[in-house]
Every structure is written in structure tokens, then in C-alpha cells.
Design an enzyme around this catalytic site. Structure first.
Site, PDB file in Angstrom:
ATOM      1  CE1 TYR A 131      -0.093  -2.467   5.954  1.00  0.00           C
ATOM      2  CE2 TYR A 131       1.091  -0.476   5.515  1.00  0.00           C
ATOM      3  CZ  TYR A 131       0.522  -1.634   5.072  1.00  0.00           C
ATOM      4  OH  TYR A 131       0.556  -1.948   3.737  1.00  0.00           O
TER       5      TYR A 131
ATOM      6  CB  SER B 282      -0.909   0.012   1.232  1.00  0.00           C
ATOM      7  OG  SER B 282      -0.167   0.386   2.369  1.00  0.00           O
TER       8      SER B 282
END
Length: 156
Positions: free
Chosen positions: A156, A143
Site C-alpha cells: 500500500y 486513507s
């Protein structure tokens, strides 16, 4: 020139929805026999039905990429059903939204297991067969958070 994957097997993780579902459909349109893998087997089976209705070849497999035993089991099922993997798309991923103080070590482990360890184990498992056959492709999906930090995504 159109991409042809005729006769090749493509395994896509996170294929129950979103980008994974779209990637699986595109690979099937290119002629690959697609193994749709995700925790939500029912959703993968619905996507397989859609691919087959459009004339493609596909099969659904339950897979939690955070579970090494599940990876080995799934790869065995894919080989038995579809053949050896020619294209691996590591698409499955998770992220948690919480401030650092509310992010647990378990949250961090889950993110690392799904986003890092799972793709590593899958890649390590399919590469020897790819080398043996003299061909193969591996696609890692990430991402924008790999380039830019976002609030409440410390794990993350």
C-alpha cells in the site's frame, strides 16, 4: 443552503459497502442519479433498493476498477442508463496486510491497479465529457496511510 445535485449523475466506485455506500446515499439525498459501482453487484443492488425506497434515483453496475475493459464497459452502461457522469467519486480501494517478505509482486500490482490505475482511467474517461459540458466534479478518496505508514502494508 442545502446541496442540490438535481439532474446530475454521480458515479461512486466501491459503493457496495462502507464509505462508498454512505457517499452514494448522501449524493442521492442531494438529488443526484447515482451509479453505484463495485465488484459485488448484489450488494450494490441492495443499496440501490434502499436509495429508491427513500425516494432517490440509483442504479447498480458491476465494476472491477483494476480491469480497464470493465471500466469502459461500465461507463458505457452508466451513460446509457443514467446519462453522462457529472460527479465521479473514486472510492474503491484495497490494502493487504503482510510483512514485506510475504508481499508478492502480484499483491503490489493489485494495490496499484485498484488504488491508482483504476481512478486514473476513470478520471481520464469522464473528464472530456465534463469539459464539453462545462461542469463536473471528481473526488478522490484516500486513507490516512497516505500520510502515515503502517506495519505490514508495504504494497500500500
Amino acid at each position: 443552503m442545502a446541496l442540490s445535485l438535481e439532474g446530475q449523475v454521480a458515479l461512486v466506485t466501491g459503493a457496495s459497502r462502507g464509505i462508498g455506500r454512505a457517499i452514494a446515499a448522501a449524493l442521492a439525498r442531494a438529488g443526484a442519479h447515482v451509479a453505484l459501482c463495485a465488484r459485488d453487484l448484489e450488494a450494490c443492488e441492495a443499496n440501490v433498493a434502499s436509495i429508491r425506497a427513500a425516494g432517490g434515483k440509483a442504479a447498480a453496475f458491476a465494476l472491477d476498477v483494476a480491469d480497464p475493459a470493465a471500466i469502459e464497459r461500465c461507463l458505457g452502461e452508466v451513460r446509457a442508463t443514467c446519462g453522462p457522469v457529472d460527479v465521479l467519486v473514486n472510492n474503491a480501494g484495497v490494502a493487504f496486510s503482510a510483512p514485506l517478505q510475504k508481499t508478492s509482486a502480484e499483491d503490489l500490482r493489485r494495490v496499484m491497479d485498484v488504488n491508482f490505475t483504476g481512478p486514473f482511467l476513470l478520471t481520464r474517461a469522464v473528464v472530456p465529457q465534463m469539459i464539453e459540458r462545462g461542469r463536473g466534479r471528481i473526488v478522490q478518496i484516500a486513507s490516512t496511510a497516505g500520510r502515515t505508514g503502517y506495519r505490514y502494508t508495504s504494497a500500500y
